[in-house]
Every structure is written in structure tokens, then in C-alpha cells.
Scaffold this motif. Sequence first.
Motif, PDB file in Angstrom:
ATOM      1  N   ILE A  14      34.661  11.909 -20.487  1.00 48.44           N
ATOM      2  CA  ILE A  14      33.576  11.291 -19.836  1.00 48.44           C
ATOM      3  C   ILE A  14      32.967  11.952 -18.603  1.00 48.44           C
ATOM      4  CG2 ILE A  14      32.633   8.988 -19.219  1.00 48.44           C
ATOM      5  CD1 ILE A  14      35.360   7.859 -20.667  1.00 48.44           C
ATOM      6  N   VAL A  15      31.710  12.202 -18.864  1.00 42.75           N
ATOM      7  CA  VAL A  15      31.026  12.927 -17.634  1.00 42.75           C
ATOM      8  C   VAL A  15      29.943  11.630 -17.220  1.00 42.75           C
ATOM      9  CG1 VAL A  15      29.292  14.492 -16.809  1.00 42.75           C
ATOM     10  CG2 VAL A  15      30.978  15.151 -18.693  1.00 42.75           C
ATOM     11  N   GLN A  16      30.335  11.292 -15.926  1.00 32.86           N
ATOM     12  CA  GLN A  16      29.489  10.131 -15.439  1.00 32.86           C
ATOM     13  C   GLN A  16      28.929  10.466 -14.033  1.00 32.86           C
ATOM     14  OE1 GLN A  16      32.924   7.289 -15.198  1.00 32.86           O
ATOM     15  NE2 GLN A  16      33.473   8.257 -13.120  1.00 32.86           N
ATOM     16  N   PHE A  17      27.677   9.494 -13.886  1.00 29.22           N
ATOM     17  CA  PHE A  17      26.893   9.997 -12.846  1.00 29.22           C
ATOM     18  C   PHE A  17      26.614   8.377 -12.259  1.00 29.22           C
ATOM     19  CE2 PHE A  17      25.669  13.343 -15.603  1.00 29.22           C
ATOM     20  CZ  PHE A  17      25.748  14.553 -14.646  1.00 29.22           C
ATOM     21  N   SER A  18      26.858   8.307 -10.760  1.00 27.76           N
ATOM     22  CA  SER A  18      26.775   7.128 -10.017  1.00 27.76           C
ATOM     23  C   SER A  18      25.422   7.140  -9.201  1.00 27.76           C
ATOM     24  CB  SER A  18      27.848   6.858  -9.136  1.00 27.76           C
ATOM     25  OG  SER A  18      27.818   8.018  -8.020  1.00 27.76           O
ATOM     26  N   GLY A  19      24.353   6.382  -9.921  1.00 28.75           N
ATOM     27  CA  GLY A  19      23.136   6.558  -9.391  1.00 28.75           C
ATOM     28  C   GLY A  19      22.428   7.954  -9.684  1.00 28.75           C
ATOM     29  N   GLN A  20      21.463   8.214  -8.996  1.00 23.83           N
ATOM     30  CA  GLN A  20      20.539   9.478  -9.059  1.00 23.83           C
ATOM     31  C   GLN A  20      21.073  10.802  -8.845  1.00 23.83           C
ATOM     32  OE1 GLN A  20      16.670   8.717  -8.284  1.00 23.83           O
ATOM     33  NE2 GLN A  20      16.642   6.891  -9.567  1.00 23.83           N
ATOM     34  N   ARG A  63      28.123   8.496 -19.000  1.00 28.34           N
ATOM     35  CA  ARG A  63      28.210   7.576 -18.569  1.00 28.34           C
ATOM     36  C   ARG A  63      27.132   7.477 -17.401  1.00 28.34           C
ATOM     37  NH1 ARG A  63      31.753   4.504 -14.525  1.00 28.34           N
ATOM     38  NH2 ARG A  63      31.257   2.389 -15.081  1.00 28.34           N
ATOM     39  N   PHE A  64      26.243   6.702 -17.358  1.00 26.09           N
ATOM     40  CA  PHE A  64      25.429   6.267 -16.336  1.00 26.09           C
ATOM     41  C   PHE A  64      25.733   4.929 -15.296  1.00 26.09           C
ATOM     42  CE2 PHE A  64      23.409   9.196 -19.003  1.00 26.09           C
ATOM     43  CZ  PHE A  64      22.945  10.103 -18.265  1.00 26.09           C
ATOM     44  N   TYR A  65      26.134   4.899 -14.366  1.00 26.78           N
ATOM     45  CA  TYR A  65      26.291   3.560 -13.744  1.00 26.78           C
ATOM     46  C   TYR A  65      25.856   3.534 -12.295  1.00 26.78           C
ATOM     47  CZ  TYR A  65      30.060   6.051 -11.081  1.00 26.78           C
ATOM     48  OH  TYR A  65      30.950   6.701 -10.198  1.00 26.78           O
ATOM     49  N   THR A  66      25.557   2.372 -11.721  1.00 23.56           N
ATOM     50  CA  THR A  66      24.821   2.203 -10.264  1.00 23.56           C
ATOM     51  C   THR A  66      25.978   1.672  -9.612  1.00 23.56           C
ATOM     52  OG1 THR A  66      23.906   0.184 -11.159  1.00 23.56           O
ATOM     53  CG2 THR A  66      22.637   2.058 -11.285  1.00 23.56           C
ATOM     54  N   LEU A  67      26.085   1.702  -8.136  1.00 28.00           N
ATOM     55  CA  LEU A  67      26.732   1.017  -7.082  1.00 28.00           C
ATOM     56  C   LEU A  67      25.783   0.432  -5.849  1.00 28.00           C
ATOM     57  CD1 LEU A  67      28.996   4.024  -6.408  1.00 28.00           C
ATOM     58  CD2 LEU A  67      29.597   2.306  -7.630  1.00 28.00           C
ATOM     59  N   GLY A  68      26.115  -0.604  -5.743  1.00 32.95           N
ATOM     60  CA  GLY A  68      25.713  -1.751  -4.922  1.00 32.95           C
ATOM     61  C   GLY A  68      24.025  -1.931  -5.458  1.00 32.95           C
ATOM     62  N   ARG A  69      23.017  -1.886  -4.641  1.00 32.04           N
ATOM     63  CA  ARG A  69      21.831  -2.400  -4.910  1.00 32.04           C
ATOM     64  C   ARG A  69      20.951  -1.284  -5.349  1.00 32.04           C
ATOM     65  NH1 ARG A  69      20.841  -7.646  -3.245  1.00 32.04           N
ATOM     66  NH2 ARG A  69      18.587  -7.391  -2.930  1.00 32.04           N
ATOM     67  N   THR A  70      21.341  -0.393  -6.171  1.00 30.10           N
ATOM     68  CA  THR A  70      20.929   0.673  -6.644  1.00 30.10           C
ATOM     69  C   THR A  70      20.316   0.405  -8.222  1.00 30.10           C
ATOM     70  OG1 THR A  70      22.376   2.269  -5.785  1.00 30.10           O
ATOM     71  CG2 THR A  70      21.214   3.286  -7.402  1.00 30.10           C
ATOM     72  N   THR A  71      18.869   0.933  -8.228  1.00 30.91           N
ATOM     73  CA  THR A  71      18.224   0.611  -9.542  1.00 30.91           C
ATOM     74  C   THR A  71      18.514   1.728 -10.816  1.00 30.91           C
ATOM     75  OG1 THR A  71      16.447  -0.232  -8.309  1.00 30.91           O
ATOM     76  CG2 THR A  71      15.711   0.335 -10.634  1.00 30.91           C
ATOM     77  N   TYR A  72      19.036   1.210 -11.834  1.00 35.20           N
ATOM     78  CA  TYR A  72      19.092   2.214 -12.980  1.00 35.20           C
ATOM     79  C   TYR A  72      17.601   2.589 -13.711  1.00 35.20           C
ATOM     80  CZ  TYR A  72      20.178   3.623 -17.734  1.00 35.20           C
ATOM     81  OH  TYR A  72      20.091   4.192 -18.950  1.00 35.20           O
ATOM     82  N   ASP A  73      17.515   3.770 -13.645  1.00 32.97           N
ATOM     83  CA  ASP A  73      15.972   4.238 -14.498  1.00 32.97           C
ATOM     84  C   ASP A  73      16.495   4.691 -15.918  1.00 32.97           C
ATOM     85  OD1 ASP A  73      13.657   5.191 -15.380  1.00 32.97           O
ATOM     86  OD2 ASP A  73      13.391   6.093 -13.551  1.00 32.97           O
ATOM     87  N   GLY A  74      16.173   3.916 -16.763  1.00 36.85           N
ATOM     88  CA  GLY A  74      16.635   4.407 -18.428  1.00 36.85           C
ATOM     89  C   GLY A  74      15.566   5.592 -18.785  1.00 36.85           C
ATOM     90  N   ARG A  75      14.683   6.038 -18.002  1.00 33.00           N
ATOM     91  CA  ARG A  75      14.089   7.181 -18.412  1.00 33.00           C
ATOM     92  C   ARG A  75      14.563   8.395 -18.604  1.00 33.00           C
ATOM     93  NH1 ARG A  75       8.715   6.064 -15.049  1.00 33.00           N
ATOM     94  NH2 ARG A  75      10.264   5.955 -13.503  1.00 33.00           N
TER      95      ARG A  75
END
Length: 341
Positions: free
Chosen positions: A32-38, A62-74
Motif C-alpha cells: 500500500i503506497v499512501q499519501f497524507s494530503g498533497q 491510498r489517499f488520506y487527509t489529516l486534520g482540516r485538510t481538503t481531499y481533491d479527487g482530481r
Amino acid sequence: MLSIQPQIRITDPQRIDRNAILRDIDAGIQVIVQFSGQTYTRRLLEELNELCSELDDNFTLRFYTLGRTTYDGRILRFVPNVKSLQIDSQYESTHGDSFTELTELKKLNVVISDLAQKEILQSENLRRLEYLGIGSVKTKALNLEYLRDYNDLTSLMINGQIKNIEAVGSLPKLKELHLHSLPKIPLHFINELKGLRKLSILLGGRENILEIEENEIEDLSIDWVRGFNNLDNISNFRNLKSLNIENLIKLKSLHFDEALPRLDYLRILNCKTFESLTGVQNLPILDELRIVETALDFDQFMTQPLPESLNELAFYAKSEREIKEIGRKLETLGYSIENRV
């Protein structure tokens, strides 16, 4: 106890070690290669997309966000070949439904807290999924009726979604079903799933699962279900290999009144009022039994005949002194004990 596929997680990489990933995949490990935010670059995503085109669904992004970070599906437009995708956005998102454009998807696990499209499961690309996990989303009225067309689905996780849940019973290849945070609704649809081998019920509330008739389920887990107090239909699970019961504060007893000839693993954990476990002799190949933080009296429990197959017996009492005393008794009786729950 059923085996679990090993995993390796690579978090926020600055470069991709292609050879290492290929070695792990060849060894049967899920990568699993994962990114926290951008924390990614376009070039990095394009490299990963090339790997996605070569590898099967044991390679996951895997794309995940921490805190009040916005996920951009683009960002998904840069990985069109992804076969296994996990999205975990607990705050807010833009273009959160972009996964409906991915034509190679085989596995999808989505937690997008502000996803509100009730009919999103009608998307054509999702109908070819083999695994679908629907976590916490904004709408509790997600229409599950479209699952009737998911003819390749073998594993499904639902969290709090119940609209047209009876459609789950029409899935011809379903082997694993995970029901999380469901209210007290009938589960008759499970009786239609003749190929189901694993059932997990987590959180939510119900008193029992007595509506489940004779079945071929091999792995049953019930955990943190509010008000659960009755497992009298355990004999309907005649094919059971593993039974895990946790955090059921209303469950007081379990009786194996008929033989379960394939059950080899049984764990009862943190069931505070649980005081009676009988009929264990009807489990002829039971190998491992773990009883942790219950009201069960050890000496009384040990007066019943136990199967000769039993190798590992762990019994954890309330105090450290009692645990040590019970451990000495078990060792004297020849049972293997370990300091793990």
C-alpha cells in the motif's frame, strides 16, 4: 484461526523503489503506497500509474487527509490504471466522486465524510468491483439497490447504510460481509448468500442474529454490538472454523449444544457479564481457546470435559495474582499458554 495477508505500507514516499515493490508483490505481500494530503508530485503519481498497469490488485494506492485538510479527487486522473484504491477523507473534499471514472478498479474502499450522492453506486465502473468498502459518508440514504448488478463482488463492507440493504442478498459471489454500525434491522438477506464464508458485525445495536439460518460461514466475529445478548443459534453455523466475540456486555452465556466439527479457534474478550461457557466437548478439533476479562469462573469452567485437541488455553482473570495462579494450573494440565490476547 484464518490467516491474514501480510501488508507493507509506504507513506509519503519521495521516490518509488520499483524493484522492492515488485519483490514484495511476488512474495504475496499486499503493498500500500499512501499519501497524507498533497504530499505527492504529478511525476510520482505517473510512476505509480505505470506500476498499477503492470501489477494486480495486491498493489494499492491510498489517499488520506489529516486534520482540516481538503481531499481533491482530481488527483485520480493521474492514476487511471489503479486497480485497488483507498480514499479516507474525514474533513471535506472537492470532486470526491472522481473514482467513478476509473475503469480498471477491482477494489475500492471509500470514506469521504461529505459525499452526498445517494445514487453513486449506479456508476458503471463500480459494477465490476470485486471488493467494495463504504465507510463514513455524509448521506445515510445511500441507495444499495444498485448492488444487485455487482456480479463479481466477493467482499463487501457497509458502515451505517441500510437503504435497500436486502439487495446484498442477491450477490452471487459474495464470500465476505462486514456490517458496521447498523441499527436493529432484519438480517434475513444473509440466508440468501450461499457462498458466504466470513461475517463480521461491528458496532450498531441488536439483541441477536437468530434470523440467520443454517449456513456455510467459516469465520464469525461479533464486536461492540450494543444490547447483544443471545447466540442460541450457534449450531446453525455448522461450518465454523473461527469464532470471535468481543465487547458484548449483555451476553451472559454460550452453549454448544451440537457438534461444530470444524471450529478450531474461539475467543471471548471483554464480555463483562459472561458467566457460562458449556458444551465445549462438542468442538472436536478446537485447538485454541482464549477467554479474557469475563465473569466466568475458571474452576467451574474446568469441571466440564474439554476436547483432546485443545492445545492452547488462555484464561485471563481480573487480578494479576489470579492470572498467575490460573497459568500455573493450566501448565500443570499440559496446556500451552501465551501472554497475548
